[in-house]
Enzyme design. Structure first.
Site, PDB file in Angstrom:
ATOM      1  N   LYS A 199       0.882  -1.184   0.000  1.00 35.39           N
ATOM      2  CA  LYS A 199       0.000   0.000   0.000  1.00 35.39           C
ATOM      3  C   LYS A 199       0.910   1.223   0.000  1.00 35.39           C
ATOM      4  O   LYS A 199       1.452   1.613   1.029  1.00 35.39           O
ATOM      5  CB  LYS A 199      -0.872  -0.013   1.262  1.00 35.39           C
ATOM      6  CG  LYS A 199      -2.222   0.686   1.146  1.00 35.39           C
ATOM      7  CD  LYS A 199      -2.212   2.142   0.812  1.00 35.39           C
ATOM      8  CE  LYS A 199      -1.919   3.064   1.978  1.00 35.39           C
ATOM      9  NZ  LYS A 199      -1.684   4.461   1.495  1.00 35.39           N
ATOM     10  N   GLY A 253       6.655   5.378   8.116  1.00 34.48           N
ATOM     11  CA  GLY A 253       5.874   6.614   8.073  1.00 34.48           C
ATOM     12  C   GLY A 253       6.016   7.370   9.376  1.00 34.48           C
ATOM     13  O   GLY A 253       6.976   7.161  10.138  1.00 34.48           O
ATOM     14  N   GLU A 256       3.179   8.992  14.799  1.00 40.11           N
ATOM     15  CA  GLU A 256       1.793   8.879  15.270  1.00 40.11           C
ATOM     16  C   GLU A 256       1.025   7.839  14.452  1.00 40.11           C
ATOM     17  O   GLU A 256       0.203   7.094  14.994  1.00 40.11           O
ATOM     18  CB  GLU A 256       1.088  10.241  15.204  1.00 40.11           C
ATOM     19  CG  GLU A 256       1.552  11.223  16.272  1.00 40.11           C
ATOM     20  CD  GLU A 256       1.458  10.664  17.700  1.00 40.11           C
ATOM     21  OE1 GLU A 256       0.496   9.930  18.005  1.00 40.11           O
ATOM     22  OE2 GLU A 256       2.358  10.960  18.516  1.00 40.11           O
ATOM     23  N   THR A 257       1.298   7.790  13.146  1.00 41.15           N
ATOM     24  CA  THR A 257       0.633   6.772  12.329  1.00 41.15           C
ATOM     25  C   THR A 257       1.118   5.385  12.732  1.00 41.15           C
ATOM     26  O   THR A 257       0.326   4.439  12.807  1.00 41.15           O
ATOM     27  CB  THR A 257       0.925   6.994  10.823  1.00 41.15           C
ATOM     28  OG1 THR A 257       0.923   8.374  10.533  1.00 41.15           O
ATOM     29  CG2 THR A 257      -0.088   6.287   9.965  1.00 41.15           C
ATOM     30  N   GLY A 258       2.410   5.277  13.002  1.00 38.46           N
ATOM     31  CA  GLY A 258       2.971   3.986  13.407  1.00 38.46           C
ATOM     32  C   GLY A 258       2.333   3.469  14.685  1.00 38.46           C
ATOM     33  O   GLY A 258       2.059   2.268  14.825  1.00 38.46           O
ATOM     34  N   CYS A 309      13.568  11.104   6.986  1.00 40.67           N
ATOM     35  CA  CYS A 309      13.435  10.768   8.410  1.00 40.67           C
ATOM     36  C   CYS A 309      14.743  10.956   9.167  1.00 40.67           C
ATOM     37  O   CYS A 309      14.740  11.260  10.353  1.00 40.67           O
ATOM     38  CB  CYS A 309      12.947   9.335   8.556  1.00 40.67           C
ATOM     39  SG  CYS A 309      13.930   8.174   7.593  1.00 40.67           S
TER      40      CYS A 309
HETATM   41  P1  NAD Z   1       2.362   8.813   6.999  1.00 40.93           P
HETATM   42  O1  NAD Z   1       2.477   8.164   8.332  1.00 40.93           O
HETATM   43  O2  NAD Z   1       1.373   9.903   6.843  1.00 40.93           O
HETATM   44  O3  NAD Z   1       1.995   7.735   5.881  1.00 40.93           O
HETATM   45  C1  NAD Z   1       2.797   6.612   5.616  1.00 40.93           C
HETATM   46  C2  NAD Z   1       1.954   5.545   4.947  1.00 40.93           C
HETATM   47  O4  NAD Z   1       0.988   5.084   5.882  1.00 40.93           O
HETATM   48  C3  NAD Z   1       1.167   6.021   3.726  1.00 40.93           C
HETATM   49  O5  NAD Z   1       1.104   4.983   2.778  1.00 40.93           O
HETATM   50  C4  NAD Z   1      -0.199   6.298   4.316  1.00 40.93           C
HETATM   51  O6  NAD Z   1      -1.228   6.231   3.370  1.00 40.93           O
HETATM   52  C5  NAD Z   1      -0.290   5.169   5.323  1.00 40.93           C
HETATM   53  N1  NAD Z   1      -1.224   5.408   6.423  1.00 40.93           N
HETATM   54  C6  NAD Z   1      -1.632   6.603   6.939  1.00 40.93           C
HETATM   55  N2  NAD Z   1      -2.506   6.392   7.943  1.00 40.93           N
HETATM   56  C7  NAD Z   1      -2.622   5.044   8.081  1.00 40.93           C
HETATM   57  C8  NAD Z   1      -3.367   4.209   8.960  1.00 40.93           C
HETATM   58  N3  NAD Z   1      -4.171   4.726   9.893  1.00 40.93           N
HETATM   59  N4  NAD Z   1      -3.256   2.863   8.831  1.00 40.93           N
HETATM   60  C9  NAD Z   1      -2.447   2.332   7.893  1.00 40.93           C
HETATM   61  N5  NAD Z   1      -1.726   3.086   7.021  1.00 40.93           N
HETATM   62  C10 NAD Z   1      -1.814   4.422   7.131  1.00 40.93           C
HETATM   63  O7  NAD Z   1       3.839   9.282   6.626  1.00 40.93           O
HETATM   64  P2  NAD Z   1       4.291  10.127   5.352  1.00 40.93           P
HETATM   65  O8  NAD Z   1       3.822  11.526   5.520  1.00 40.93           O
HETATM   66  O9  NAD Z   1       3.935   9.386   4.116  1.00 40.93           O
HETATM   67  O10 NAD Z   1       5.889  10.057   5.496  1.00 40.93           O
HETATM   68  C11 NAD Z   1       6.599  10.943   6.291  1.00 40.93           C
HETATM   69  C12 NAD Z   1       6.911  10.310   7.636  1.00 40.93           C
HETATM   70  O11 NAD Z   1       7.556   9.066   7.440  1.00 40.93           O
HETATM   71  C13 NAD Z   1       7.871  11.128   8.461  1.00 40.93           C
HETATM   72  O12 NAD Z   1       7.456  11.110   9.800  1.00 40.93           O
HETATM   73  C14 NAD Z   1       9.188  10.379   8.329  1.00 40.93           C
HETATM   74  O13 NAD Z   1      10.102  10.566   9.371  1.00 40.93           O
HETATM   75  C15 NAD Z   1       8.716   8.974   8.248  1.00 40.93           C
HETATM   76  N6  NAD Z   1       9.725   8.153   7.602  1.00 40.93           N
HETATM   77  C16 NAD Z   1      10.442   7.275   8.353  1.00 40.93           C
HETATM   78  C17 NAD Z   1      11.453   6.521   7.766  1.00 40.93           C
HETATM   79  C18 NAD Z   1      12.312   5.577   8.568  1.00 40.93           C
HETATM   80  O14 NAD Z   1      13.042   4.793   7.975  1.00 40.93           O
HETATM   81  N7  NAD Z   1      12.273   5.606   9.880  1.00 40.93           N
HETATM   82  C19 NAD Z   1      11.700   6.667   6.411  1.00 40.93           C
HETATM   83  C20 NAD Z   1      10.937   7.575   5.688  1.00 40.93           C
HETATM   84  C21 NAD Z   1       9.933   8.305   6.284  1.00 40.93           C
END
Ligand code: NAD
Length: 510
Positions: A199, A253, A256-258, A309
């Site tokens: 996804k 991601g 908070e989403t995690g 990130c």
């Molecule tokens: P996001 O959390 O908004 O979205 C990430 C993914 O999760 C997307 O595909 C989104 O559609 C999906 N998603 C959103 N809500 C969800 C839910 N409730 N259930 C399941 N899936 C859901 O993040 P973003 O804005 O796409 O990316 C930026 C963030 O990602 C930043 O916080 C960044 O630090 C983090 N990030 C972390 C790493 C790492 O390796 N640690 C790498 C890249 C980005």
């Protein structure tokens, strides 16, 4: 001019091209399956991804319905149960190596689409494509090396500890490095013998689908081992994470989403791997090679326009060199060229969306009130900036430790600079964050590099370098930056379950 590969339109989702008013290629994903897109289960409402440099629509795709998610998961379950995928490492290696070759062969087209959809500079887009191919090759090699161990446990008693695939893995990816972060989960998951449902982030869905199509087109990939669903995280992502047919969720991601993903996965006691946000300190001691440290400080924060990130968004500089280092940094930042990522002269592209730009600008405004704007932060009013989501990079000093600029992951080209008196204060400031993804340390003193590197609580510590990643070396987060590790051998074993087969050859049970 960029001319995309033409595609035959059969049935499912296909991506076709035409020209927009700006003379760029418009990608339109139709709900008509092309042979190479049947792995995408998406027959719902349309959504678009836009070019952050111009605001033009790059691609129109379809969201997945609940029935699509069910079908994608069921297809992956069938493939996992019935195909040779889980038990044939040679097959997995062959498919993954060929996928890597296909990525390299198609790198120019995909890099351009990546820049169009994400905004990053074309140089970075090429680097991402080739980095993704290299990582797929790395895990292709490891596909033949999934191994356990044997134990002699007692007289006539032996144990064999096996590594088995988890089953069906949901791979949920963000938009900032959509291809590297895709394969960083997908390639080890497949190498370990799992079936995957991807996804992608909607903002970069087209480039993800086009990339996955190269894998799906591999004739030896069993049908269903790769499926893809599209749409919002709040609807499609939630359904996928909560689906009874999913055995593991690999999520990259926001923190908070995690957390939300983990809570939802907990209802089904599903395994999770979480790669989350960061607020990395980058610590410069007075004895460092200051030319290299300066280049490193800039690379740390301005890569992907700060939308990474591991961004070194908190620069910590030793008192003795603080003012002169800041002066040099400020002079460089004023010279940075912000523009369309497709323009080879651009050093920073636009940020990914209007929402992202507005969020960053709100932090810049707060920084003006709370501290000293040392460089950048000016309005961008060139003709090339009128239609897109451009942000001037900004460097702030004199912010209070509690400032939101110092504490929050801004995900934009905003750098805060703090001074420190000695090593102890440097470590204390570096660790004064709820995140723990990465850090940089710049010093010529090897003993200090060890001490500080060990003392900072983060998954990657770069010493006299920054933002160099190696497929062989694990990455991941301490604290609120994640759970589990990716890359390296541990990144492969994240996607396995450990099983002990216990053999007792004794005549009596007791
Ligand atoms: P996001 O959390 O908004 O979205 C990430 C993914 O999760 C997307 O595909 C989104 O559609 C999906 N998603 C959103 N809500 C969800 C839910 N409730 N259930 C399941 N899936 C859901 O993040 P973003 O804005 O796409 O990316 C930026 C963030 O990602 C930043 O916080 C960044 O630090 C983090 N990030 C972390 C790493 C790492 O390796 N640690 C790498 C890249 C980005």
């Amino acid at each position: 001019m960029f001319i995309p590969r033409r595609r035959g339109v059969k049935d499912g989702v296909s991506v076709s091209a035409g020209m927009t008013a700006a003379g760029r290629t418009a990608w339109t994903a139709l709900r008509l399956p092309a042979a190479e897109h049947v792995f995408v289960h998406a027959a719902g409402e349309p959504f678009a991804s836009d070019d952050p440099a111009t605001g033009e629509t790059v691609a129109t795709l379809a969201s997945s319905t609940p029935a699509d998610v069910d079908a994608a998961v069921a297809s992956a379950q069938r493939a996992f149960a019935a195909s040779r995928w889980a038990s044939d490492g040679v097959l997995r290696a062959r498919v993954l190596h060929r996928f890597a070759d296909a990525l390299r062969a198609d790198a120019a087209r995909l890099a351009e689409l990546l820049t169009r959809e994400q905004g990053k500079t074309i140089h970075e887009a090429h680097a991402e494509l080739h980095g993704a191919a290299k990582m797929v090759d790395y895990y292709a090699g490891l596909a033949r090396a999934v191994s356990g161990r044997s134990l002699v446990l007692a007289p006539n008693v032996h144990g064999v500890v096996l590594r088995e695939p988890c089953g069906v893995v949901a791979v949920i990816t963000p938009w900032n490095w959509p291809l590297v972060l895709l394969v960083r989960s997908l390639a080890p998951a497949l190498a370990a013998g799992n079936a995957c449902v991807v996804k992608p982030a909607s903002l970069t869905a087209a480039v993800t689908v086009e990339t996955l199509a190269l894998l799906a087109a591999q004739p030896d990939l069993p049908e269903g081992v790769l499926t893809c669903v599209l749409g919002s995280g709040a609807v499609v992502g939630e359904q996928l994470v909560g689906h009874a047919g999913i055995d593991m969720v690999a999520f990259t991601g926001e923190t908070e989403t995690g957390i939300r993903v983990m809570k939802r996965a907990a209802d089904g006691l599903r395994k999770v791997a979480l790669e989350l946000g960061g607020k990395a300190p980058n610590v410069v001691f007075a004895d460092a090679d200051l030319d290299k440290a300066l280049a490193g400080a800039e690379n740390a924060i301005f890569t992907t326009c700060g939308q990474i990130c591991t961004a070194g968004s908190r620069l910590l500089v030793e008192d003795a060199i603080h003012d002169s280092f800041l002066e040099r940094l400020a002079a460089d930042v004023e010279q940075l060229r912000v523009g369309d990522g497709l323009d080879e002269r651009s050093q920073l592209g636009p940020v990914v969306s209007r929402a992202q730009r507005d969020k960053i600008l709100a932090y810049v405004e707060a920084g003006r009130r709370e501290g000293t704007l040392v460089a950048g932060g000016s309005a961008l009013d060139g003709p090339e900036h009128q239609r897109g989501w451009f942000v001037s990079p900004a460097v702030f000093a004199d912010l209070p430790a509690g400032s939101s600029l110092v504490r929050d992951e801004i995900f934009g080209p905003v750098l805060t600079v703090q001074r420190f008196a000695d090593e102890a204060e440097a470590v204390a400031l570096a660790n004064d964050t709820e995140y723990g993804l990465a850090a940089g340390v710049w010093t010529r003193d090897v003993d200090r590099a060890w001490r500080v590197g060990r003392a900072i609580r983060a998954g990657t510590i770069w010493i006299n370098t920054y933002h160099h990643f190696y497929d062989e070396a694990e990455v991941g987060g301490f604290k609120r930056s994640g759970i589990g590790r990716q890359q390296g051998v541990e990144g492969l074993y994240e996607f396995t379950e450990t099983k002990h087969l216990n053999f007792d050859g004794n005549a009596s049970l007791w």
